[in-house]
Design a protein around this motif. Structure first.
Motif, PDB file in Angstrom:
ATOM      1  N   ILE A  62     -19.708  32.920  -6.203  1.00 39.23           N
ATOM      2  CA  ILE A  62     -19.653  32.294  -4.874  1.00 39.23           C
ATOM      3  C   ILE A  62     -18.972  30.926  -4.961  1.00 39.23           C
ATOM      4  CG2 ILE A  62     -21.065  31.290  -3.021  1.00 39.23           C
ATOM      5  CD1 ILE A  62     -23.114  33.587  -3.675  1.00 39.23           C
ATOM      6  N   LEU A  63     -19.330  30.153  -5.975  1.00 38.88           N
ATOM      7  CA  LEU A  63     -18.706  28.834  -6.147  1.00 38.88           C
ATOM      8  C   LEU A  63     -17.211  28.960  -6.445  1.00 38.88           C
ATOM      9  CD1 LEU A  63     -21.537  27.138  -8.218  1.00 38.88           C
ATOM     10  CD2 LEU A  63     -20.762  26.433  -5.949  1.00 38.88           C
ATOM     11  N   TYR A  64     -16.845  29.984  -7.201  1.00 38.44           N
ATOM     12  CA  TYR A  64     -15.426  30.215  -7.487  1.00 38.44           C
ATOM     13  C   TYR A  64     -14.686  30.604  -6.207  1.00 38.44           C
ATOM     14  CZ  TYR A  64     -11.181  32.110  -9.568  1.00 38.44           C
ATOM     15  OH  TYR A  64      -9.856  32.363  -9.876  1.00 38.44           O
ATOM     16  N   TYR A  65     -15.323  31.427  -5.382  1.00 37.13           N
ATOM     17  CA  TYR A  65     -14.713  31.844  -4.120  1.00 37.13           C
ATOM     18  C   TYR A  65     -14.539  30.650  -3.182  1.00 37.13           C
ATOM     19  CZ  TYR A  65     -13.947  34.518   0.166  1.00 37.13           C
ATOM     20  OH  TYR A  65     -13.420  35.023   1.341  1.00 37.13           O
ATOM     21  N   GLU A  66     -15.530  29.780  -3.146  1.00 35.84           N
ATOM     22  CA  GLU A  66     -15.489  28.584  -2.304  1.00 35.84           C
ATOM     23  C   GLU A  66     -15.036  27.394  -3.155  1.00 35.84           C
ATOM     24  OE1 GLU A  66     -15.955  28.282   0.940  1.00 35.84           O
ATOM     25  OE2 GLU A  66     -16.361  30.428   1.229  1.00 35.84           O
ATOM     26  N   LYS A  67     -13.802  27.413  -3.572  1.00 33.81           N
ATOM     27  CA  LYS A  67     -13.314  26.428  -4.549  1.00 33.81           C
ATOM     28  C   LYS A  67     -13.331  24.997  -4.019  1.00 33.81           C
ATOM     29  CE  LYS A  67     -10.368  29.651  -7.078  1.00 33.81           C
ATOM     30  NZ  LYS A  67      -8.989  30.015  -7.489  1.00 33.81           N
ATOM     31  N   ASN A  68     -13.271  24.851  -2.707  1.00 32.50           N
ATOM     32  CA  ASN A  68     -13.259  23.496  -2.146  1.00 32.50           C
ATOM     33  C   ASN A  68     -14.662  22.948  -1.911  1.00 32.50           C
ATOM     34  OD1 ASN A  68     -13.722  25.372  -0.096  1.00 32.50           O
ATOM     35  ND2 ASN A  68     -12.929  24.005   1.492  1.00 32.50           N
ATOM     36  N   LYS A  69     -15.679  23.723  -2.317  1.00 26.48           N
ATOM     37  CA  LYS A  69     -17.060  23.302  -2.160  1.00 26.48           C
ATOM     38  C   LYS A  69     -17.683  23.057  -3.531  1.00 26.48           C
ATOM     39  CE  LYS A  69     -17.090  23.854   2.337  1.00 26.48           C
ATOM     40  NZ  LYS A  69     -17.281  22.730   3.282  1.00 26.48           N
ATOM     41  N   SER A  70     -18.830  22.393  -3.534  1.00 27.67           N
ATOM     42  CA  SER A  70     -19.528  22.101  -4.787  1.00 27.67           C
ATOM     43  C   SER A  70     -20.967  22.597  -4.705  1.00 27.67           C
ATOM     44  CB  SER A  70     -19.519  20.598  -5.060  1.00 27.67           C
ATOM     45  OG  SER A  70     -20.407  19.930  -4.174  1.00 27.67           O
ATOM     46  N   ILE A  71     -21.668  22.462  -5.819  1.00 27.87           N
ATOM     47  CA  ILE A  71     -23.090  22.811  -5.864  1.00 27.87           C
ATOM     48  C   ILE A  71     -23.868  22.097  -4.756  1.00 27.87           C
ATOM     49  CG2 ILE A  71     -25.207  22.440  -7.206  1.00 27.87           C
ATOM     50  CD1 ILE A  71     -23.787  24.718  -8.347  1.00 27.87           C
ATOM     51  N   ASP A  72     -23.502  20.851  -4.480  1.00 29.43           N
ATOM     52  CA  ASP A  72     -24.237  20.058  -3.494  1.00 29.43           C
ATOM     53  C   ASP A  72     -24.102  20.594  -2.074  1.00 29.43           C
ATOM     54  OD1 ASP A  72     -25.083  18.343  -5.470  1.00 29.43           O
ATOM     55  OD2 ASP A  72     -23.439  16.922  -5.185  1.00 29.43           O
TER      56      ASP A  72
END
Length: 222
Positions: A159-169
């Motif tokens: 999911i984090l890889y798919y949403e590359k412009n987002k972070s854990i936070d």
């Protein structure tokens, strides 16, 4: 620590386990495991049920391996796993599709829809959980749906890889099992526990944020 309202309002990525979090279907799976192992007698069935209830979030494939290794002292073959998997799927899919949602789920998903991105991270096989979501007519709520055989951690990373412009936070994970909590903690992701009667006191003590359903959550954050 942020209030639950502040936590929810600060997130743009919402990730949900499925059974026991979006749908009240945990006992459907319990009954299916009991049926699969019924021929081995009540002692084995009781052990299977106890393990299943204490290990929510563990894939059925890993459970099959565990039961054969620990209860029968034998290594299960891929063919045996495939046979059990098909039997299990036949027992549960329609029942899960028709299980009641956790109170307030549709309202919460409607609130998020269009403003936030939602994902499913389930221990159910990917093809099966996608089918269930579509049959429940929830497909439009979720950007992506992830299941087993990948682990919960692997799915969160995807999911984090798919949403590359987002972070854990930017993310919050809603789960009902220790494996869900452990996956979120491993990555440093915020976690909200759906409290159930079968959880251990140790788990509820470890988790910062708790809810009993989404109707009450909506009342807290509105």
């Amino acid at each position: 620590m942020l209030s639950l309202k502040s936590l929810i309002n600060s997130k743009s990525i919402f990730i949900f386990d499925f059974d026991g979090v979006l749908v009240d279907s945990v006992e459907v799976k319990t009954e299916a495991f009991a049926a699969l192992y019924e021929e081995y007698g009540t002692i084995v069935v009781d052990k299977v049920i106890q393990h299943h209830r204490l290990n929510g979030g563990m894939s059925r494939y890993e459970k099959f391996k565990h039961y054969h290794q620990n209860f029968f002292r034998e290594k299960i073959t891929k063919d045996q796993i495939n046979i059990l998997d098909k039997k299990f799927s036949n027992l549960v899919v329609n029942k899960v599709v028709n299980s009641p949602e956790i109170d307030g789920v549709t309202g919460f998903l409607n609130k998020l829809h269009g403003n936030k991105k939602c994902f499913v991270n389930s221990a159910t096989p990917t093809a099966e959980i996608k089918k269930i979501v579509q049959l429940r007519e929830w497909g439009g709520y979720f950007t992506k749906i992830y299941g087993s055989p990948n682990s919960k951690i692997k799915n969160l990373n995807n999911i984090l890889y798919y949403e590359k412009n987002k972070s854990i936070d930017d993310c919050v994970f809603f789960g009902d099992a220790e494996s869900d909590f452990n996956a979120a903690t491993y990555l440093g992701m915020d976690f909200v526990l759906l409290v159930t009667a079968s959880q251990t006191p140790q788990l509820t003590k470890k988790v910062k944020y708790h809810i009993s359903n989404f109707k009450l959550l909506m009342e807290k954050i509105n």
